[in-house]
Scaffold this motif. Structure first.
Motif, mmCIF file in Angstrom:
data_model
loop_
_atom_site.group_PDB
_atom_site.id
_atom_site.type_symbol
_atom_site.label_atom_id
_atom_site.label_comp_id
_atom_site.label_asym_id
_atom_site.label_seq_id
_atom_site.Cartn_x
_atom_site.Cartn_y
_atom_site.Cartn_z
ATOM 1 N N CYS A 98 0.818 -1.220 0.000
ATOM 2 C CA CYS A 98 0.000 0.000 0.000
ATOM 3 C C CYS A 98 0.850 1.268 0.000
ATOM 4 C CB CYS A 98 -0.963 -0.013 1.188
ATOM 5 S SG CYS A 98 -0.145 -0.033 2.797
ATOM 6 N N TRP A 99 2.109 1.175 0.368
ATOM 7 C CA TRP A 99 2.989 2.342 0.456
ATOM 8 C C TRP A 99 3.930 2.486 -0.732
ATOM 9 C CZ3 TRP A 99 7.674 0.017 0.460
ATOM 10 C CH2 TRP A 99 7.756 -1.268 1.017
ATOM 11 N N ALA A 129 8.400 9.907 -3.323
ATOM 12 C CA ALA A 129 9.135 10.600 -2.256
ATOM 13 C C ALA A 129 10.404 11.253 -2.805
ATOM 14 C CB ALA A 129 9.491 9.616 -1.137
ATOM 15 N N LYS A 130 10.923 12.191 -2.059
ATOM 16 C CA LYS A 130 12.141 12.908 -2.435
ATOM 17 C C LYS A 130 13.318 11.928 -2.534
ATOM 18 C CE LYS A 130 14.757 17.030 -1.213
ATOM 19 N NZ LYS A 130 14.907 18.120 -0.259
ATOM 20 N N ASN A 131 14.196 12.149 -3.507
ATOM 21 C CA ASN A 131 15.370 11.285 -3.728
ATOM 22 C C ASN A 131 16.632 11.912 -3.157
ATOM 23 O OD1 ASN A 131 14.195 9.122 -5.327
ATOM 24 N ND2 ASN A 131 13.842 10.702 -6.862
ATOM 25 N N PHE A 132 17.499 11.081 -2.590
ATOM 26 C CA PHE A 132 18.805 11.488 -2.082
ATOM 27 C C PHE A 132 19.843 10.496 -2.605
ATOM 28 C CE2 PHE A 132 15.700 12.931 0.981
ATOM 29 C CZ PHE A 132 16.136 14.206 1.324
#
Length: 118
Positions: free
Chosen positions: A102-103, A110-113
């Motif tokens: 579900c996630w 989401a933001k990438n690093f």
């Protein structure tokens, strides 16, 4: 191992999520005899579920996922992340997508690093 792979799937089933601790397993399928252990075969630990058709192999020294022959002895399953070089085959399908974590989609957005976030 020869690069004569037959299929490359991202499996989203609940068992693969539990076996990998992630949203899906990325596995490449080939012939059962498409492997020759040069060293370390004695460090391979294999888990086979007693009732279902899934297995997992890993190195007892470092914990890395390793190739294994499935229960029916019809395929060698190679965890894609265990390969040192990119195979010629690319992912062909997302299977068991009805069981997708579900996630997953939120995680992909989401933001990438390049490393740990600061």
């Amino acid at each position: 191992m020869n690069d004569n792979f037959k299929a490359f799937y991202h499996c989203h089933c609940k068992q693969c999520q539990q076996l990998t601790g992630s949203a899906f397993a990325s596995n490449i399928f080939t012939d059962p005899d498409n492997i020759e252990w040069v060293s370390g075969e004695g460090n391979v630990v294999t888990y086979e579920h007693p009732e279902r058709e899934f297995s997992k192999a890993f190195c007892r020294e470092c914990g890395s996922a390793l190739p294994f022959v499935n229960k029916t002895k019809t395929s060698l399953i190679v965890p894609a992340g265990s390969l040192n070089e990119m195979p010629d085959i690319k992912p062909q399908a997302n299977i068991f997508s009805s069981e997708e974590a579900c996630w997953l989609k939120e995680g992909l957005e989401a933001k990438n690093f390049s490393g740990f976030p600061e």
